[in-house]
Motif scaffolding. Structure first.
Motif, PDB file in Angstrom:
ATOM      1  N   VAL A  93      28.590  12.406  23.659  1.00  0.00           N
ATOM      2  CA  VAL A  93      29.530  12.771  24.480  1.00  0.00           C
ATOM      3  C   VAL A  93      29.787  14.119  24.648  1.00  0.00           C
ATOM      4  O   VAL A  93      29.912  14.903  23.567  1.00  0.00           O
ATOM      5  CB  VAL A  93      31.165  12.255  24.195  1.00  0.00           C
ATOM      6  CG1 VAL A  93      32.124  12.738  25.077  1.00  0.00           C
ATOM      7  CG2 VAL A  93      30.884  10.729  24.434  1.00  0.00           C
TER       8      VAL A  93
ATOM      9  N   PHE B 287      33.673   4.391  27.649  1.00  0.00           N
ATOM     10  CA  PHE B 287      32.577   5.209  27.725  1.00  0.00           C
ATOM     11  C   PHE B 287      31.192   4.301  27.172  1.00  0.00           C
ATOM     12  O   PHE B 287      30.933   3.714  26.178  1.00  0.00           O
ATOM     13  CB  PHE B 287      32.706   6.351  26.728  1.00  0.00           C
ATOM     14  CG  PHE B 287      33.165   7.510  27.323  1.00  0.00           C
ATOM     15  CD1 PHE B 287      34.557   7.161  28.042  1.00  0.00           C
ATOM     16  CD2 PHE B 287      32.566   8.757  27.503  1.00  0.00           C
ATOM     17  CE1 PHE B 287      35.116   8.657  28.779  1.00  0.00           C
ATOM     18  CE2 PHE B 287      33.109   9.912  28.025  1.00  0.00           C
ATOM     19  CZ  PHE B 287      34.203   9.741  28.572  1.00  0.00           C
ATOM     20  N   ASP B 288      30.166   4.338  28.073  1.00  0.00           N
ATOM     21  CA  ASP B 288      29.109   3.772  28.033  1.00  0.00           C
ATOM     22  C   ASP B 288      28.196   5.017  27.872  1.00  0.00           C
ATOM     23  O   ASP B 288      27.283   5.214  28.792  1.00  0.00           O
ATOM     24  CB  ASP B 288      28.610   2.865  29.403  1.00  0.00           C
ATOM     25  CG  ASP B 288      27.129   2.634  29.184  1.00  0.00           C
ATOM     26  OD1 ASP B 288      26.654   2.251  28.125  1.00  0.00           O
ATOM     27  OD2 ASP B 288      26.567   2.300  30.318  1.00  0.00           O
ATOM     28  N   ALA B 289      28.079   5.404  26.465  1.00  0.00           N
ATOM     29  CA  ALA B 289      27.306   6.669  26.228  1.00  0.00           C
ATOM     30  C   ALA B 289      26.714   6.722  24.869  1.00  0.00           C
ATOM     31  O   ALA B 289      27.486   6.007  23.896  1.00  0.00           O
ATOM     32  CB  ALA B 289      28.067   8.011  26.618  1.00  0.00           C
ATOM     33  N   ASP B 290      25.527   7.448  24.579  1.00  0.00           N
ATOM     34  CA  ASP B 290      25.044   7.697  23.341  1.00  0.00           C
ATOM     35  C   ASP B 290      25.700   9.126  22.534  1.00  0.00           C
ATOM     36  O   ASP B 290      25.501   9.225  21.555  1.00  0.00           O
ATOM     37  CB  ASP B 290      23.574   7.503  23.286  1.00  0.00           C
ATOM     38  CG  ASP B 290      23.228   6.452  24.117  1.00  0.00           C
ATOM     39  OD1 ASP B 290      23.432   5.259  23.562  1.00  0.00           O
ATOM     40  OD2 ASP B 290      22.207   6.570  25.133  1.00  0.00           O
TER      41      ASP B 290
ATOM     42  N   LYS C  81      21.920   8.328  27.257  1.00  0.00           N
ATOM     43  CA  LYS C  81      23.204   7.996  28.001  1.00  0.00           C
ATOM     44  C   LYS C  81      24.215   9.214  27.612  1.00  0.00           C
ATOM     45  O   LYS C  81      24.519   9.251  26.417  1.00  0.00           O
ATOM     46  CB  LYS C  81      23.608   6.718  28.124  1.00  0.00           C
ATOM     47  CG  LYS C  81      22.797   5.678  28.800  1.00  0.00           C
ATOM     48  CD  LYS C  81      23.634   4.364  29.062  1.00  0.00           C
ATOM     49  CE  LYS C  81      23.298   3.718  27.783  1.00  0.00           C
ATOM     50  NZ  LYS C  81      23.964   2.096  27.843  1.00  0.00           N
ATOM     51  N   VAL C  82      24.689  10.188  28.621  1.00  0.00           N
ATOM     52  CA  VAL C  82      25.681  11.014  28.037  1.00  0.00           C
ATOM     53  C   VAL C  82      26.803  10.768  28.874  1.00  0.00           C
ATOM     54  O   VAL C  82      26.948  10.389  30.291  1.00  0.00           O
ATOM     55  CB  VAL C  82      25.030  12.302  28.110  1.00  0.00           C
ATOM     56  CG1 VAL C  82      23.970  12.732  27.298  1.00  0.00           C
ATOM     57  CG2 VAL C  82      24.944  12.825  29.645  1.00  0.00           C
ATOM     58  N   GLY C  83      28.027  10.934  28.275  1.00  0.00           N
ATOM     59  CA  GLY C  83      29.432  10.975  29.130  1.00  0.00           C
ATOM     60  C   GLY C  83      29.988  12.504  28.780  1.00  0.00           C
ATOM     61  O   GLY C  83      29.733  13.135  28.134  1.00  0.00           O
TER      62      GLY C  83
ATOM     63  N   SER D 226      26.061   9.088  32.448  1.00  0.00           N
ATOM     64  CA  SER D 226      26.486   7.751  32.538  1.00  0.00           C
ATOM     65  C   SER D 226      27.978   7.494  32.802  1.00  0.00           C
ATOM     66  O   SER D 226      28.380   6.670  33.344  1.00  0.00           O
ATOM     67  CB  SER D 226      26.127   6.775  31.232  1.00  0.00           C
ATOM     68  OG  SER D 226      26.703   7.449  30.018  1.00  0.00           O
ATOM     69  N   THR D 227      28.739   8.360  32.235  1.00  0.00           N
ATOM     70  CA  THR D 227      30.231   8.343  32.435  1.00  0.00           C
ATOM     71  C   THR D 227      30.920   9.654  32.636  1.00  0.00           C
ATOM     72  O   THR D 227      30.666  10.814  32.054  1.00  0.00           O
ATOM     73  CB  THR D 227      30.863   7.664  31.212  1.00  0.00           C
ATOM     74  OG1 THR D 227      30.040   6.676  30.781  1.00  0.00           O
ATOM     75  CG2 THR D 227      32.528   7.374  31.346  1.00  0.00           C
TER      76      THR D 227
END
Ligand SMILES: NC(=O)c1ccc[n+]([C@@H]2O[C@H](COP(=O)([O-])OP(=O)(O)OC[C@H]3O[C@@H](n4cnc5c(N)ncnc54)[C@H](OP(=O)(O)O)[C@@H]3O)[C@@H](O)[C@H]2O)c1
Length: 348
Positions: A76, A71-74, A5-7, A32-33
């Motif tokens: 950024v 932030f819902d991310a792995d 998941k990337v923001g 994701s964000t």
């Protein structure tokens, strides 16, 4: 493989839209964000200011503020203006995020890698020096003008050695973000000044082409003299390059070393790696921004070198290089860096 998941910080800007474009169908990453500043609370599709078609999948996502707790991310990506980047990126690192930034705030810090994946992947080792308890770290990508220059210089350095570089640039208006340079100042005009650009091109080139000695970077020692101008093209920075070499230049050989150049992304077949990082054109009036900026197997990711000539001295090579400032010069190189970090086990 479960997608990472990337923001995106600065998602509504000139470069932000390119991230979205590249990531929307990415085989490893999933958006994701999306965050912004003035557009917080609006739907992404309505907030984007640049003339760009927003993919349906993200059009209704709400733009949020750059708060790591939201932030819902792995991972950024940061496409923030530099003034904002220093504080905001620090907060994300402190909250344990891997941050890949194209802002200039941390590029020249000694424990921060400044990466072009084909050129200096070994510099990623610097991440170990950052020693964050949070697990977060930062990797940066270069100024858009430095990317095309350095990618083209790498095979020249390896094959001929470099004593000096002189470069004059013709930089597109999208390089200045949105709204950028006032239309009345740039239409039918050339502006021979871009704040801090010449210094960045010179310093960043020497860092990226520097040698990693196991713990730090020893900067390349040759001078890089840059003169930068803004011109009324939309995308694509064109650069006239003059290189004084250690060894005598042979023209056919020089063309071949550009053509044959490949880096780790090509060896690893990373999703955003173009088959040929450097395309050579032998058409006498190319490369041109309008005709060549999207050349190659991954549009915008190859640089195009043309008008390759030897100078009056046998130890001088001259050429033009064109690179897509928002793709190879920004989002594309950052995404390729994220792919390399994933392939090397730093992310995921
Ligand atoms: N343009 C290029 O070709 C290029 C190439 C390489 C590197 N870069 C670098 O990439 C970064 C972004 O460039 P850009 O051209 O995309 O700029 P831009 O079009 O001006 O976009 C800036 C983005 O950052 C957001 N933002 C502005 N101030 C903020 C703050 N204080 N806190 C959080 N978010 C903020 C904006 O959100 P709102 O829209 O909601 O206000 C927008 O999404 C810059 O550091 C630039 O130097 C640009």
């Amino acid at each position: 493989m479960k997608k990472i998941k990337v923001g995106i910080l600065g998602a509504t800007g000139m470069v932000g839209v390119e991230y979205v474009d590249f990531l929307i169908n990415h085989p490893w990453f999933k958006i994701s964000t999306l965050s912004g500043k003035k557009s917080v609370g609006r739907k992404y599709g309505e907030a984007v200011k640049a003339l760009s078609n927003v993919p349906r999948e993200v059009g209704d996502l709400e733009v949020i503020d750059p708060d790591p707790r939201k932030f819902d991310a792995d991972l950024v990506f940061s496409s923030l203006p530099s003034e904002a980047a220093r504080e905001v990126e620090r907060e994300f690192i402190d909250h344990g995020f891997p941050v890949i930034s194209e802002a200039s705030a941390y590029r020249m810090e000694k424990d921060v890698p400044l990466i072009i994946p084909e050129v200096n992947p070994e510099h990623l080792e610097l991440i170990r020096n950052q020693k964050k308890n949070s697990g977060g770290f930062i990797v940066t990508t270069p100024n858009c003008t430095a990317v095309g220059l350095v990618l083209s210089l790498k095979p020249v350095l390896e094959y001929y050695g470099i004593k000096k570089v002189v470069v004059a640039t013709y930089q597109a208006i999208t390089g200045a973000g949105f709204p950028g340079v006032p239309s009345y100042s740039i239409l039918g005009n050339v502006i021979p000044y871009i704040k801090k650009e010449e210094e960045k091109v010179s310093e960043e080139t020497k860092k990226i082409l520097g040698r990693f000695n196991g713990s730090s970077i020893e900067y390349a020692s040759f001078p890089v003299e840059a003169s930068c101008a803004r011109v009324p093209t939309i995308d694509g920075h064109l650069e006239a390059v003059y290189v004084e070499t250690e060894r005598e230049v042979h023209l056919d050989e020089a063309v071949e070393i550009f053509r044959r150049f490949r880096g780790e992304p090509q060896k690893l077949s990373l999703p955003t790696a173009p088959r040929e990082p450097i395309i050579v054109t032998e058409i006498e009036d190319r490369p041109q921004p309008r005709l060549d900026v999207d050349a190659g197997s991954v549009p915008g990711m190859s640089i195009v070198v043309g008008r390759v000539r030897r100078g009056e001295s046998n130890n001088v090579l001259k050429y033009f290089v064109l690179s897509h400032n928002r793709i190879r010069g920004a989002a594309g190189t950052a995404i390729l860096t994220a792919e390399l970090l994933t392939a090397k086990g730093y992310i995921g």
